[in-house]
Every structure is written in C-alpha cells, then in structure tokens.
Design a protein around this motif. Structure first.
Motif, PDB file in Angstrom:
ATOM      1  N   GLY A  52     -27.327  -5.630   0.357  1.00  0.00           N
ATOM      2  CA  GLY A  52     -26.975  -5.063   1.664  1.00  0.00           C
ATOM      3  C   GLY A  52     -28.052  -4.126   2.171  1.00  0.00           C
ATOM      4  O   GLY A  52     -28.371  -4.105   3.366  1.00  0.00           O
ATOM      5  N   PHE A  55     -31.323  -6.032   3.355  1.00  0.00           N
ATOM      6  CA  PHE A  55     -31.212  -6.702   4.664  1.00  0.00           C
ATOM      7  C   PHE A  55     -30.582  -5.791   5.729  1.00  0.00           C
ATOM      8  O   PHE A  55     -30.183  -6.269   6.786  1.00  0.00           O
ATOM      9  CB  PHE A  55     -30.417  -8.007   4.520  1.00  0.00           C
ATOM     10  N   HIS A  56     -30.492  -4.495   5.455  1.00  0.00           N
ATOM     11  CA  HIS A  56     -29.963  -3.505   6.421  1.00  0.00           C
ATOM     12  C   HIS A  56     -28.627  -3.943   7.002  1.00  0.00           C
ATOM     13  O   HIS A  56     -28.420  -3.909   8.218  1.00  0.00           O
ATOM     14  CB  HIS A  56     -30.964  -3.257   7.561  1.00  0.00           C
ATOM     15  N   LEU A  57     -27.713  -4.403   6.129  1.00  0.00           N
ATOM     16  CA  LEU A  57     -26.427  -4.923   6.608  1.00  0.00           C
ATOM     17  C   LEU A  57     -25.544  -3.799   7.139  1.00  0.00           C
ATOM     18  O   LEU A  57     -25.541  -2.700   6.584  1.00  0.00           O
ATOM     19  CB  LEU A  57     -25.680  -5.652   5.492  1.00  0.00           C
ATOM     20  N   PRO A  58     -24.757  -4.061   8.195  1.00  0.00           N
ATOM     21  CA  PRO A  58     -23.836  -3.035   8.695  1.00  0.00           C
ATOM     22  C   PRO A  58     -22.849  -2.628   7.598  1.00  0.00           C
ATOM     23  O   PRO A  58     -22.470  -3.436   6.750  1.00  0.00           O
ATOM     24  CB  PRO A  58     -23.107  -3.740   9.847  1.00  0.00           C
TER      25      PRO A  58
END
Lengths: 353, 166
Positions: A52, A55-58
């Motif tokens: 996470g 990939f800079h996931l919310p």
C-alpha cells in the motif's frame, strides 16, 4: 520499487517457510506453534502495508485490518495457536466499528463465530490456554455486542445485559470454563443493573426501531430464558438471579420497542430497577449467611451498598447524613463478615473439643 | 493429522501471497501503461500507525457529489481536474473510480515518504511561495489511478529535501 516490494514479501515467505517447518518437525512444541503463528500474522500485516505504501494507496483502514485478520485466521486453526486469535478479534472489532452498516453487523456475527468456533472445538481440553482463550472470547463478545447494539439501533444497555444474562445462564461447561463465564456474567450483569437504576437511563432512547436489532435481542433473550429454566433444579439462587435479570431485560425491551421514554413509565421502570437490584443484593446476603459463604455475602453487600451510594448522586442529602450512612454501611459490612467467620469457626472448635 | 494439514497450509499460503500480488499487478500495469496526468494538491502531514509517515493530499476537484466515476478534464495550464461525476462507467476518455462507496472521493489521498523526510516535506510545502504550484503526477488506466510523484514547481519533493539537507 522492486526492492521495496521484495522487502514486503521477504518476511511473509520466510514466516511461511517457518510455518511449514513447524508443521513438519516441531508441531508438538507449543512455543514453536505460537511464535510462528504470530510471525506469519505480523508478516501479512507488513506485506499488505508495504505494498500500500509503495503504490500510495488511499487509506481504507477498515478494509486493511479486515483483510489482514481474515488472512491470519487459518493460522489459528492450522497451527493450533491462541495469540493470533487476539489479533483476529481486534481486526474484526475495528472493522465493524468503522463500517457501521446492517450488513456489517451480520458479517461481524459470522466473523466472531469463526473465532469462537476454535475455542468451542477446544472446550474439552484442560489447562490455562483454554481459560485464556475463553476470557479473550467473552470480552470480545461483550465489545461485539456493544458494536452490534450501536449498528442496529438497540438500547446498548439492553444488548449488554442480555449478553451477560446469556453468559451466566449457560450450564454444562467444563470446570476450567466456569470462572470466565461466571465472573464476566455476574460482574457485568450487576454493573449494568446498577447503571439502569439511574433515572436518566430511562429518559432517552433511539426514536428509530430496527427490526434486525429487535429480532437479535429477542433471540438472545429466548436463549437466556431457555438456559435459565435449565438451572431451576440445580441452583435456586442462580435461577432467581437470572430470572430477575431477564425481567429487567424484558422491561428494557418493552421500553425500547414501545417507545416508553415518557412519564410515568420511565419513573416506574427506574423504581422497579432499584427494587430488583435491592432484592438481588438482599437475596445474595441471606443466601451467603445461610450457607456461610463470604463471597456470596460480600457480592450482596456490595450490590446493596453500591445502590445506596449511587442514590447519593440523585438525592440532595446533607453531607453529615451522607457520612452517617457511609459509616453505617461500613459497620454492617464488618458485622456480617464477622458473623460468617464465627459461624465458620464453630465446627472446627467442636472437633478440637 | 500433519499430513492433512499440509495441503490446507499450502492453500492458505497461496491466498496470503495472492492478495498483495493482486494489489501489485493492477497498480503496476497502470503505472507502466496508464495515461499520465498532473493534479494540483494541497498537502498536510499526518501519521499512519501501520504504514509509516505520509503526506496527506487534497486533489483539486471542480465538482463534488455522489457517483462512482469522475471524468478527467485538462485546464489551460495543463493540470487535470474532475469535470463531471457520474454513476455510469464512461465508455471513452480518462476517468477515475472513487475510493469511497457513497460519495465521490478522489483516490489521491496519501503520498508515502521516508519517516524523516515527510515532516520536512510538510514544513516545506507550508512555507512555499504562493506562486509555486504543488502537484502530483498520476497514471490512470480503466478508472484505476496510481500516484507516481509529488512535485513543487516541477521539482520532485524528494530532490528538494535532499538538496536542502546538503
């Protein structure tokens, strides 16, 4: 990026290899099983978190903890390990508290059952592990009941009181399981009953009635009643106490369903709650004195004293008289305990003579 | 007993590995083959207990409301923004799928950085010149969005901090 992704998977793969080794060679070692299971659980959390991050996931925290919890659940069963069970319970409670939908209430019930089933499967084993698992499961059940009550717009006090009644009413348990059921059921039940003696607890309610919530609480009540009837022949004190708790549950259920947070009902319910707790307290004292049980007597004394002290906060009693009542209660506690100790000593003296 | 456990254990391991791999595959493909856009953002720096420090981002949105998909448009300066929100999946053009179910939320929320760099990035963006523009570069494919960089006036945030440290 490749390095960070590799770092994410490395602990997971290593912990999986360790789990494989444990099953093959060290399955008899409790230390190996427990430690490897918690390492696998931590690795799952780490792997998903690092992916996470890469990939800079919310940040969907609820989905994250639930995913990790579900991926860790099989390790509890496969490695026969208790420690990941705490992590699992923590993840499902977090998820349900954040999701707050009727569907999540149903799922929480199923997820909790998936963890509790492990404890149920081990119910005939002896030892501290079973007791430890039971304590954790029952405490989690209390928090889950609280969250369910909030999601399903039930009276929170009603749902927890039903839960405590149910715990206390369950019979035919192995000896090692009695303490958690008894202690949580009795302590929680008495505290909830004490809280319900406040008039404010009967003045405010949800204006919306949820059918799912009402059915759920109704189901719990019927189950508690079923188990209570079974206790009639074995333990009269327990039966009377459970019946009183069920009566308060039914009263609160009617108050909730029929929207009775109005005068004079709220006053009547408050008075009845006070009388019921007082009767329970006196009942425990009488039973304790008759059977020379210090524990039972002190439970009764504590209930009565708590009730009296709580009324200090409602009433406009003068500070002098409050002091007098406090002293009177302390003296009563002392005298009752002394009397029981004397009765307990009598047969011993007889033997010596 | 142990023999019965092994196939189950292997199946569990496959699932445990599959979940993060599945997360990577979709994102990696978007990063490689997706269309690139620049979204203006305003950063603040919080802390995520599990995933470390990140810069929290608010992406520019011209519209708001309920709907699953946000259709991307480009302004005269070359920056992207959400022009329309719709419940129907667009058949053509660039669009972004919302990161929440009930309300359209741009999936540009976090830019993870080194634990030591993130607070510096935050103070840097707070002190920034009003004329300088903070933006993220993203890749978009089939509604999926992946952030590839955070920039202040064309310079990557990591480079600015490293330069300041020197």
């Amino acid at each position: 990026m490749f390095l960070r992704v590799t770092l994410a998977f490395l602990p997971l793969v290593i912990s999986q290899a360790l789990a494989f080794f444990t099953i093959k060679r060290r399955y008899d070692s409790l230390a190996w099983r427990e430690s490897v299971a918690i390492v696998v659980t931590a690795s799952v959390f780490a792997a998903i978190a690092i992916v996470g991050q890469v990939f800079h996931l919310p940040g969907d925290y609820a989905a994250y903890v639930l995913t990790c919890g579900l991926l860790s659940l099989p390790m509890i069963y496969i490695l026969d390990a208790v420690t990941p069970l705490i992590v699992y319970y923590w993840t499902i409670l977090n998820w349900a508290a954040l999701e707050q939908s009727e569907f999540s209430a149903l799922i929480l019930f199923v997820l909790f059952a998936a963890g509790a089933a492990f404890v149920f499967a081990k119910r005939n084993q002896e030892g501290a592990r079973l007791s430890y698992m039971t304590w954790i499961t029952l405490i989690t059940g209390f928090v889950a009941a609280f969250i369910l009550g909030d999601i399903l717009y039930c009276s929170l006090l009603l749902i927890v009181l039903c839960y405590f009644t149910l715990l206390l009413s369950v019979e035919d348990l192995p000896d090692s399981l009695h303490p958690p059921f008894k202690v949580i059921g009795l302590t929680g039940g008495l505290i909830t009953l004490a809280v319900l003696t406040y008039s404010g607890m009967w003045e405010y309610q949800y204006e919306y009635i949820d059918i799912g919530g009402s059915l759920f609480v109704g189901g719990m009540l019927i189950a508690a009643l079923f188990f209570t009837v079974k206790t009639f022949k074995r333990d009269k004190l327990k039966f009377s106490f459970l019946l009183s708790m069920i009566f308060v549950c039914v009263m609160r259920y009617c108050w909730d369903l029929l929207q009775l947070a109005i005068m004079p009902y709220e006053f009547i319910f408050m008075i009845l709650s006070n009388l019921i707790l007082l009767t329970i307290g006196i009942g425990f004292i009488v039973h304790g004195v008759r059977h020379t049980s210090l524990l039972t007597t002190n439970i009764g004394m504590t209930s009565v004293c708590t009730l009296i002290v709580m009324r200090f906060f409602d009433s406009e009693m003068d500070i002098f008289w409050r002091g007098v009542v406090f002293l009177a209660l302390g003296t009563a506690f002392l005298l009752v305990n002394l009397k029981i100790l004397r009765i307990k000593k009598r047969p011993q003296t007889g033997v010596e003579q | 007993m142990k023999k019965r456990l092994l196939p189950i254990l292997i199946a569990v391991f496959i699932i445990q590995l599959f979940v993060p791999i599945y997360m990577i595959i979709g994102k990696y493909d978007t990063l490689r083959t997706g269309e690139e856009f620049k979204f203006k953002v305003s950063p603040v720096d919080p802390y995520d207990a599990f995933r470390g420090r990140y810069v929290s981002l608010n992406a520019r949105q011209e519209v708001s409301g309920g709907g699953k998909y946000g259709i991307i448009a480009i302004d005269t300066d070359g920056y992207a923004y959400i022009e329309t929100i719709t419940d129907e999946k667009p058949k053509s053009g660039a669009y972004v799928k919302s990161s929440s179910r009930d309300w359209f939320t741009m999936p540009i929320e976090r830019y993870y950085m080194d634990e030591k760099l993130a607070p510096k990035a935050e103070s840097l963006t707070r002190q920034r010149d009003e004329n300088k523009i903070t933006y993220v570069t993203v890749r978009v494919k089939n509604g999926k969005l992946v952030i590839s960089g955070l920039f202040i006036d064309g310079a990557a945030i990591e480079d600015i901090i490293n330069t300041l440290a020197d």
